[in-house]
Design a protein around this motif. Structure first.
Motif, PDB file in Angstrom:
ATOM      1  N   ASP A 222       0.825  -1.210   0.000  1.00 27.34           N
ATOM      2  CA  ASP A 222       0.000   0.000   0.000  1.00 27.34           C
ATOM      3  C   ASP A 222       0.858   1.258   0.000  1.00 27.34           C
ATOM      4  O   ASP A 222       1.789   1.388   0.804  1.00 27.34           O
ATOM      5  CB  ASP A 222      -0.921   0.020   1.223  1.00 27.34           C
ATOM      6  CG  ASP A 222      -1.966  -1.072   1.181  1.00 27.34           C
ATOM      7  OD1 ASP A 222      -2.402  -1.414   0.067  1.00 27.34           O
ATOM      8  OD2 ASP A 222      -2.353  -1.581   2.257  1.00 27.34           O
ATOM      9  N   ASP A 223       0.508   2.196  -0.887  1.00 27.36           N
ATOM     10  CA  ASP A 223       1.127   3.521  -0.933  1.00 27.36           C
ATOM     11  C   ASP A 223      -0.002   4.552  -0.906  1.00 27.36           C
ATOM     12  O   ASP A 223      -0.880   4.528  -1.785  1.00 27.36           O
ATOM     13  CB  ASP A 223       1.959   3.681  -2.203  1.00 27.36           C
ATOM     14  CG  ASP A 223       3.051   2.624  -2.302  1.00 27.36           C
ATOM     15  OD1 ASP A 223       4.001   2.681  -1.516  1.00 27.36           O
ATOM     16  OD2 ASP A 223       2.920   1.733  -3.164  1.00 27.36           O
ATOM     17  N   SER A 238       3.186   7.713   2.515  1.00 28.18           N
ATOM     18  CA  SER A 238       3.305   6.576   3.420  1.00 28.18           C
ATOM     19  C   SER A 238       3.233   5.287   2.610  1.00 28.18           C
ATOM     20  O   SER A 238       2.421   5.157   1.692  1.00 28.18           O
ATOM     21  CB  SER A 238       2.168   6.606   4.453  1.00 28.18           C
ATOM     22  OG  SER A 238       2.160   5.425   5.233  1.00 28.18           O
ATOM     23  N   SER A 239       4.086   4.340   2.958  1.00 34.11           N
ATOM     24  CA  SER A 239       4.142   3.077   2.233  1.00 34.11           C
ATOM     25  C   SER A 239       4.215   1.928   3.224  1.00 34.11           C
ATOM     26  O   SER A 239       5.024   1.961   4.163  1.00 34.11           O
ATOM     27  CB  SER A 239       5.360   3.051   1.302  1.00 34.11           C
ATOM     28  OG  SER A 239       5.438   1.827   0.599  1.00 34.11           O
ATOM     29  N   SER A 240       3.342   0.949   3.052  1.00 34.33           N
ATOM     30  CA  SER A 240       3.416  -0.226   3.911  1.00 34.33           C
ATOM     31  C   SER A 240       4.628  -1.058   3.513  1.00 34.33           C
ATOM     32  O   SER A 240       4.917  -1.235   2.330  1.00 34.33           O
ATOM     33  CB  SER A 240       2.140  -1.059   3.798  1.00 34.33           C
ATOM     34  OG  SER A 240       1.974  -1.546   2.486  1.00 34.33           O
ATOM     35  N   HIS A 249       4.841   0.503   8.501  1.00 33.37           N
ATOM     36  CA  HIS A 249       4.741   1.571   7.499  1.00 33.37           C
ATOM     37  C   HIS A 249       6.051   2.353   7.458  1.00 33.37           C
ATOM     38  O   HIS A 249       6.743   2.500   8.466  1.00 33.37           O
ATOM     39  CB  HIS A 249       3.587   2.523   7.823  1.00 33.37           C
ATOM     40  CG  HIS A 249       2.232   1.907   7.640  1.00 33.37           C
ATOM     41  ND1 HIS A 249       1.553   1.923   6.451  1.00 33.37           N
ATOM     42  CD2 HIS A 249       1.451   1.226   8.503  1.00 33.37           C
ATOM     43  CE1 HIS A 249       0.408   1.295   6.589  1.00 33.37           C
ATOM     44  NE2 HIS A 249       0.319   0.862   7.827  1.00 33.37           N
TER      45      HIS A 249
END
Length: 267
Positions: A222-223, A238-240, A249
């Motif tokens: 996810d981004d 934010s990036s998982s 994250h």
């Protein structure tokens, strides 16, 4: 003058609401609900403003029709909030409210009595010995802030932005400082990956269909939550992390480079 935030505190219309805090010249205070023009029995989050405009943006998971409610029910929930969110736009109207005008006018029209000339006081010996100390205290004394005018905030023309919304989850809209692009996070391409960063070109004040930024920015995880810096050339988001990573994250950034072609016609 005003700070916009989302909260599920008591006193709202249901779920998360948009709230407004007021700067009084010294601190933030007077947090009030943005009202039913913006908030609903569902969730309203991610407040944002377009630069140099009165256009206010937020995300809401309120259904707009029976078909939309059915489509939303087919999208998996994103965390503690119910699916799925759309992007909304509103026009902010700020009105200055005069307070105690009668008292103010009376005070301004009053004629002050002439002051008598004060008699010189005998200065104590202790004060004579510490003029530098008194001067330093005067320099560090905090100035009294000027009184801020009382401004009421209302909203008009609240509409769902069909150009950037989808049956999936559309969140965290933000704008470049020049107002030429808008960025958002969405899982509309969930068959390919999770949440991705999308960009919408703003043409004549209208947002166009968002375009996926591609593998240069987005990853299989996810981004989301994009924020623009450096006059629009730096993207912070934010990036998982990968499932094997230590943190759930990560904060990532990427910088765009402007390439100007030059032709050599001397040969």
């Amino acid at each position: 003058r005003h700070l916009y935030l989302s909260s599920d505190r008591a006193g709202g219309y249901g779920g998360y609401d948009i709230w407004i805090a007021t700067w009084d010249g010294r601190t933030w205070s007077g947090v009030t609900n943005a009202g039913p023009a913006v908030n609903s029995a569902f969730d309203e989050v991610d407040p944002a403003f377009a630069p140099a405009t009165r256009r206010f943006y937020f995300s809401s998971n309120r259904p707009i029709s029976a078909d939309d409610a059915k489509a939303k029910a087919e999208v998996p929930a994103a965390g503690p909030l119910s699916p799925s969110f759309d992007i909304y736009e509103a026009v902010v109207v700020e009105t200055e409210v005069s307070t105690n005008s009668a008292v103010t006018n009376a005070a301004s029209n009053a004629v002050a009595a002439p002051a008598s000339k004060p008699k010189p006081k005998k200065q104590p010996a202790a004060e004579k010995q510490a003029p530098a100390k008194r001067a330093r205290a005067a320099r560090i004394r905090e100035p009294v802030p000027a009184a801020m005018p009382h401004i009421t905030v209302s909203f008009e023309d609240v509409v769902r932005l069909d150009a950037v919304s989808s049956p999936a989850d559309d969140r965290h809209i933000s704008f470049t400082p020049h107002g030429d692009f808008a960025y958002l996070g969405s899982n509309r391409d969930a068959a390919k990956s999770g949440y991705d960063i999308f960009r919408s070109h703003i043409v004549n004040g209208a947002l166009t269909t968002p375009v996926n930024l591609g593998v240069e920015v987005n990853r299989p995880e996810d981004d989301l939550a994009p924020t623009i810096r450096m006059e629009g050339f730096d993207l912070l988001y934010s990036s998982s992390a990968h499932p094997a990573a230590e943190y759930a994250h990560m904060l990532r950034s990427t910088t765009a480079r402007e390439v100007i072609p030059r032709m050599d016609y001397s040969k």
